[in-house]
Enzyme design. Structure first.
Site, short mmCIF file in Angstrom:
data_model
loop_
_atom_site.label_atom_id
_atom_site.label_comp_id
_atom_site.label_asym_id
_atom_site.label_seq_id
_atom_site.Cartn_x
_atom_site.Cartn_y
_atom_site.Cartn_z
N GLU A 1 70.97 65.59 51.73
CA GLU A 1 71.97 64.63 52.23
C GLU A 1 72.20 63.52 51.20
O GLU A 1 73.33 63.07 51.00
CB GLU A 1 71.53 64.02 53.56
CG GLU A 1 71.45 65.03 54.69
CD GLU A 1 72.77 65.74 54.94
OE1 GLU A 1 73.81 65.07 55.04
OE2 GLU A 1 72.76 66.98 55.01
N TRP B 1 74.45 64.82 48.68
CA TRP B 1 75.86 64.82 49.11
C TRP B 1 76.53 63.52 48.69
O TRP B 1 77.72 63.50 48.35
CB TRP B 1 75.96 64.99 50.63
CG TRP B 1 76.11 66.41 51.05
CD1 TRP B 1 75.11 67.22 51.52
CD2 TRP B 1 77.30 67.21 51.04
NE1 TRP B 1 75.62 68.47 51.79
CE2 TRP B 1 76.96 68.49 51.50
CE3 TRP B 1 78.62 66.96 50.67
CZ2 TRP B 1 77.88 69.52 51.62
CZ3 TRP B 1 79.54 68.00 50.78
CH2 TRP B 1 79.18 69.25 51.26
N TRP C 1 101.55 67.87 60.49
CA TRP C 1 100.70 66.98 61.28
C TRP C 1 101.49 66.34 62.41
O TRP C 1 102.68 66.06 62.27
CB TRP C 1 100.11 65.87 60.40
CG TRP C 1 99.25 66.36 59.28
CD1 TRP C 1 99.52 66.25 57.94
CD2 TRP C 1 97.99 67.02 59.36
NE1 TRP C 1 98.52 66.81 57.20
CE2 TRP C 1 97.56 67.29 58.04
CE3 TRP C 1 97.18 67.43 60.42
CZ2 TRP C 1 96.36 67.94 57.76
CZ3 TRP C 1 95.99 68.07 60.14
CH2 TRP C 1 95.59 68.32 58.82
N ASN D 1 75.92 61.46 61.58
CA ASN D 1 76.75 62.41 60.85
C ASN D 1 77.32 63.53 61.72
O ASN D 1 78.49 63.88 61.60
CB ASN D 1 75.96 63.00 59.68
CG ASN D 1 76.83 63.87 58.81
OD1 ASN D 1 76.70 65.09 58.75
ND2 ASN D 1 77.78 63.26 58.13
N TRP E 1 94.42 63.93 58.73
CA TRP E 1 93.06 63.42 58.49
C TRP E 1 93.08 62.02 57.90
O TRP E 1 92.14 61.24 58.08
CB TRP E 1 92.28 64.38 57.57
CG TRP E 1 92.86 64.58 56.20
CD1 TRP E 1 93.71 65.57 55.80
CD2 TRP E 1 92.62 63.77 55.04
NE1 TRP E 1 94.02 65.43 54.48
CE2 TRP E 1 93.37 64.33 53.97
CE3 TRP E 1 91.85 62.64 54.78
CZ2 TRP E 1 93.38 63.80 52.68
CZ3 TRP E 1 91.84 62.11 53.51
CH2 TRP E 1 92.61 62.67 52.48
N TRP F 1 86.04 63.51 55.23
CA TRP F 1 87.24 63.82 56.04
C TRP F 1 87.95 65.04 55.50
O TRP F 1 88.40 65.90 56.25
CB TRP F 1 88.17 62.61 56.11
CG TRP F 1 87.77 61.69 57.23
CD1 TRP F 1 86.90 60.64 57.16
CD2 TRP F 1 88.21 61.77 58.60
NE1 TRP F 1 86.77 60.06 58.42
CE2 TRP F 1 87.56 60.73 59.30
CE3 TRP F 1 89.06 62.63 59.29
CZ2 TRP F 1 87.76 60.53 60.66
CZ3 TRP F 1 89.26 62.42 60.65
CH2 TRP F 1 88.60 61.38 61.33
#
Length: 478
Positions: A277, A280, A308, A343, A361, A384
DNA sequence: ATTTTTTTTAC
DNA sequence: TAAAAAAAA
């Protein structure tokens, strides 16, 4: 001749493991600066501003114990930093490097200093490894996390953290802005009450949180991180965002836990998961560097033609925690109250907005940017785009979270939902994941009137799922 | 870092 | 017949 150093604090509001500080402390006199940047960096959202104000106060207090203080200035760093360096007669300016669009500002500062005959001395400290240190077979950083993580591991442990200086130079009297004039904190409606209870911004708070995590939740991290009803997260994200603790310090603390006696030792799988993590975070910074417009543009341009929904009602319901899906609503209310959510719930709520409501998004990313205390210009858009499927390394478009299933797994007894959605707290646990499945009698006994005291689901999961799959499939042209 | 449907396996 | 595994989305 006595030397004067200027130390420019940015996203590294700490004294420990701060290479720029260590180097600057070798001068005869030192001035410490923070610039509220109005150009070249993304303006902070509301919750982050609250955090920043508190973190700056903590840093100033820590510096005062060392005979220093934090000088505050606001505006364009490319002008302010060289001007202040001139003003105090600095021969060198020190900072820790940052990555992404902000590098442009730092380059401008470096050049302006050079023109004045002042040297910029910069150091690593924001990431586990600097971007150029991680390369795939092509010479560029891998664009997929799995190979990136492999390369990062192969690079070995980051260097051991360094201590804060033991000897401090004198300082100079320099004019500073008043933090209160920056209006970073709420006034009229004071919405930060729950944040004050939940967090301790600053290096001391970060250190305590790190130790609490390493001695506690780390041992079961791999499993507990998936549970909303347990404090399984490290909750280090805002501390890392503002550099109150370095990723290197976190890395070594987690690895050090493996040296504990067998009984207290965390499972290697949990430590590994946690380190991944952390990686990341490095990965997201690499992505920001490669795609400076990551918050504004789809990394996969086929998403440019996705239709969208511009609809506002659903989006507003999502922001307020009024979607009718209890775990989604609990998480969104948690975010609003504490400026944070775990998360797994970020993935769930983002998936819900994008896939169930077909909202762009970017709308969600902006909402998180404004409400998260850990809102990070690299992590937030990267994640996202990951959920949307528009990222280079991202979830495939057909990955759609089921809010009921997620609720059953992440909050099986409903404790988390009860905390954040009290109006349905009296329902038996089995219905807290899907209150519409309760009978009229069960609803009445719990004092719940669907559509009145708590919303009906604003979309039907099955229908919304099929709608999203259809639209996304059409976009891919298959 | 998933969900749903279909197929296989194991009583 | 149900659970587990595999496949498809």
């Amino acid at each position: 001749m006595a030397s004067t150093a200027l130390l420019w604090f940015r996203d590294d509001l700490r004294l420990g493991d701060n290479a720029a500080l260590r180097a600057a402390a070798g001068a005869d006199a030192l001035v410490c600066l923070y610039v509220l940047e109005e150009e070249g960096v993304r303006p902070l959202g509301g919750a982050s501003q609250w955090w920043l104000a508190n973190s700056l106060r903590a840093l100033d207090a820590a510096l005062r114990e060392k005979g220093q203080k934090l000088i505050l200035r606001s505006g364009n760093a490319a002008e302010i930093v060289p001007a202040l360096a001139d003003e105090i007669g600095a021969s060198e300016v020190f900072w820790n490097r940052r990555y992404g669009p902000a590098e442009k500002i730092d380059g401008q500062v470096t050049r302006a200093l050079k023109q004045r005959g002042i040297e910029a001395k910069t150091f690593a400290g924001a990431l586990l490894h600097e971007p150029d240190a991680i390369k795939g077979s092509t010479g560029a950083a891998p664009k997929i996390f799995a190979p990136f993580w492999k390369r990062l591991r192969a690079a070995g442990d980051p260097p051991a953290p360094i201590r804060a200086p033991s000897k401090w130079p004198s300082t100079k009297r320099v004019a500073s802005d008043d933090l209160a004039d920056w209006s970073l904190e709420p006034t009229k409606p004071d919405w930060a009450g729950d944040m004050r209870d939940a967090w301790a911004p600053g290096e001391d708070g970060a250190r305590k949180r790190l130790h609490a995590f390493v001695d506690g939740a780390l041992s079961t991290y791999a499993d507990s991180r998936e549970r909303a009803d347990r404090d399984g997260s490290s909750r280090l994200s805002p501390h890392l965002r503002f550099g109150e603790v370095s990723p290197t310090q976190v890395w070594h603390a987690a690895k050090h836990a493996l040296d504990a006696p067998a009984k207290e030792r965390p499972s290697p799988a949990s430590v590994d998961k946690f380190l991944a993590e952390l990686a990341w975070r490095d990965f997201a910074h690499h992505q920001l560097r490669a795609y400076p417009k990551i918050a504004d543009e789809n990394m996969r341009d086929q998403f440019d033609r996705f239709p969208w929904s511009e609809e506002r009602k659903g989006f507003t319901a999502w922001t307020r925690g009024q979607t009718g899906y209890p775990l989604v609503d609990a998480a969104m209310r948690h975010l609003w109250a504490e400026g944070w959510m775990p998360n797994r719930l970020r993935m769930l709520t983002a998936s819900f907005l994008i896939k169930h409501l077909l909202s762009d998004w970017r709308r969600g990313e902006k909402w998180f940017w404004d409400t998260l205390v850990d809102a990070d210009p690299a992590n937030n858009p990267t994640n996202w785009q990951w959920v949307a499927g528009s990222g280079i390394d991202s979830a495939p478009y057909f990955r759609i979270f089921n809010p009921v299933t997620q609720s059953e797994k992440a909050d099986p007894d409903g404790d988390y939902v009860r905390k954040w959605v009290p109006e349905i707290a009296k329902l038996p646990a089995q219905f807290l994941t899907a209150p519409w499945e309760a009978s009229p009698m069960e609803l009445e006994e719990a004092g719940v009137r669907l559509g009145k005291t708590y919303p009906e689901p604003i979309v039907d999961h099955k229908e919304a799922r099929e709608r999203a799959l259809g639209a996304l499939k059409k976009m891919t042209g298959k």
